[in-house]
Design an enzyme around this catalytic site. Structure first.
Site, PDB file in Angstrom:
ATOM      1  CB  ALA A  32       9.351  -2.353   5.171  1.00  0.00           C
ATOM      2  CG  HIS A  37       4.583   3.615   6.512  1.00  0.00           C
ATOM      3  ND1 HIS A  37       5.765   2.925   6.564  1.00  0.00           N
ATOM      4  CD2 HIS A  37       4.372   3.900   5.203  1.00  0.00           C
ATOM      5  CE1 HIS A  37       6.248   2.778   5.345  1.00  0.00           C
ATOM      6  NE2 HIS A  37       5.428   3.360   4.494  1.00  0.00           N
ATOM      7  CD  GLN A  61       5.438   1.725  -6.735  1.00  0.00           C
ATOM      8  OE1 GLN A  61       4.230   1.516  -6.635  1.00  0.00           O
ATOM      9  NE2 GLN A  61       6.062   2.597  -5.954  1.00  0.00           N
ATOM     10  CE  LYS A 152      10.829   8.375   1.942  1.00  0.00           C
ATOM     11  NZ  LYS A 152      11.193   7.995   0.561  1.00  0.00           N
ATOM     12  NE  ARG A 190      14.225   1.739  -2.514  1.00  0.00           N
ATOM     13  CZ  ARG A 190      13.064   2.019  -3.097  1.00  0.00           C
ATOM     14  NH1 ARG A 190      12.294   2.954  -2.598  1.00  0.00           N
ATOM     15  NH2 ARG A 190      12.688   1.370  -4.187  1.00  0.00           N
TER      16      ARG A 190
HETATM   17  O1  PAF Z   1       4.831   5.457  -1.672  1.00  0.00           O
HETATM   18  C1  PAF Z   1       4.660   4.219  -1.753  1.00  0.00           C
HETATM   19  O2  PAF Z   1       4.919   3.456  -0.825  1.00  0.00           O
HETATM   20  C2  PAF Z   1       4.130   3.643  -3.054  1.00  0.00           C
HETATM   21  O3  PAF Z   1       4.609   4.342  -4.146  1.00  0.00           O
HETATM   22  C3  PAF Z   1       2.596   3.546  -3.099  1.00  0.00           C
HETATM   23  C4  PAF Z   1       1.946   4.915  -3.059  1.00  0.00           C
HETATM   24  C5  PAF Z   1       2.100   2.715  -1.921  1.00  0.00           C
HETATM   25  C6  PAF Z   1       2.151   2.853  -4.385  1.00  0.00           C
HETATM   26  O4  PAF Z   1       2.669   1.573  -4.490  1.00  0.00           O
END
Ligand code: PAF
Length: 283
Positions: A32, A37, A61, A152, A190
């Site tokens: 997403a 990014h 996670q 962030k 999100r």
């Molecule tokens: O920050 C994120 O998007 C995630 O925590 C990561 C570092 C890609 C690990 O899944």
């Protein structure tokens, strides 16, 4: 653009690139993708010959199963967006859960010198074991020279630096500034899940962080925290989970201010069922 779903094929491709002494940067993501990014990818491309972007919603996670199910998955759009940055020098790794976790979808257990007990660690059970597990595994597969993470997730960034130090991994971890929408909301995958009303309310988070920073110049951490809590009580659409002023290095909540230390304010807020986090340097 080369897209791999399989770690052996990716490793093989990367070994060939390294034969020609190409340096490899890495941007791990859960997809997403947004401009935040892309800024990591652009920085990575200015410092490396190739960039690997992993797109993987890591199940270990997530402490909340509903959050995992609802997490946006937009691989096609992500690839199109990456192509606007560079088609030739970006390599996408979008593995399946099986490719990463082979038999059991389970976290390893880590200690990060206590960093893991604060804030996100206290509110999201097992979260940093999941992050540590996936990032260590991805680093072992990609073997990057440098890896890029946004501030962030400042606590995550400190934990990944600690992971690399404790496990002596040969990768330079580079933190990059938070990218914000024009109204100040920190960019996050999100955000796409926010309703129109919650999206309109959400910039209050950064507005309050900025005001807290000004107050911290003359007031104690306790005073500022109480003030922030009071502001959120007046917000109908936003529910404050925590606001904590902490030492930027140890991430321990500040008890007494010292001019020799640097501090940061950290916040987690629910906008409906979407959990948003943000932070700001205070001095
Ligand atoms: O920050 C994120 O998007 C995630 O925590 C990561 C570092 C890609 C690990 O899944």
């Amino acid at each position: 653009m080369k897209i791999f779903h399989n770690k052996s094929e990716l490793s093989h491709h990367l070994s060939n690139l390294r034969v020609n002494k190409g340096s490899v940067g890495f941007v791990p993501t859960m997809g997403a993708l947004h401009n935040g990014h892309l800024s990591l990818v652009t920085k990575g491309l200015s410092e490396n010959d190739y960039i690997v972007v992993s797109i993987f919603v890591n199940p270990t996670q997530f402490d909340n199963p509903e959050d995992l199910v609802k997490y946006p998955r937009t691989l096609e759009a992500d690839v199109s967006l990456l192509k606007t940055v560079s088609d030739k020098t970006i390599i996408v790794y979008a593995p399946s859960v099986e490719d990463i976790y082979t038999d059991t979808v389970k976290s390893q257990s880590f200690r990060f010198d206590g960093l893991e007990h604060e804030m996100e660690g206290a509110f999201r059970d097992g979260h940093f074991n999941g992050v540590g597990t996936i990032v260590k595994r991805l680093f072992e597969i990609v073997k990057p020279n440098r890896a890029y993470f946004g501030e962030k997730d400042f606590q995550q960034l400190q934990i990944i630096k600690k992971l690399v130090e404790l496990h002596r991994m040969p990768v330079e971890v580079i933190g990059c500034p938070i990218h914000r929408a024009e109204d100040g909301l920190a960019m996050s995958s999100r955000n796409t899940r926010l309703t129109k009303h919650h999206r309109t309310a959400a910039p209050f988070i950064y507005k309050t962080l900025k005001a807290a920073k000004v107050k911290f110049g003359t007031k104690s951490a306790k005073n500022v925290t109480e003030w922030v809590e009071k502001q959120f009580k007046k917000q109908e659409l936003l529910k404050l989970e925590y606001f904590i002023i902490a030492d930027s290095k140890t991430l321990k909540p500040v008890k007494r201010k010292s001019t020799k230390k640097t501090y940061r304010a950290f916040i987690a807020v629910y906008a409906g069922d979407v959990r948003l986090i943000d932070n700001i340097a205070l001095n």
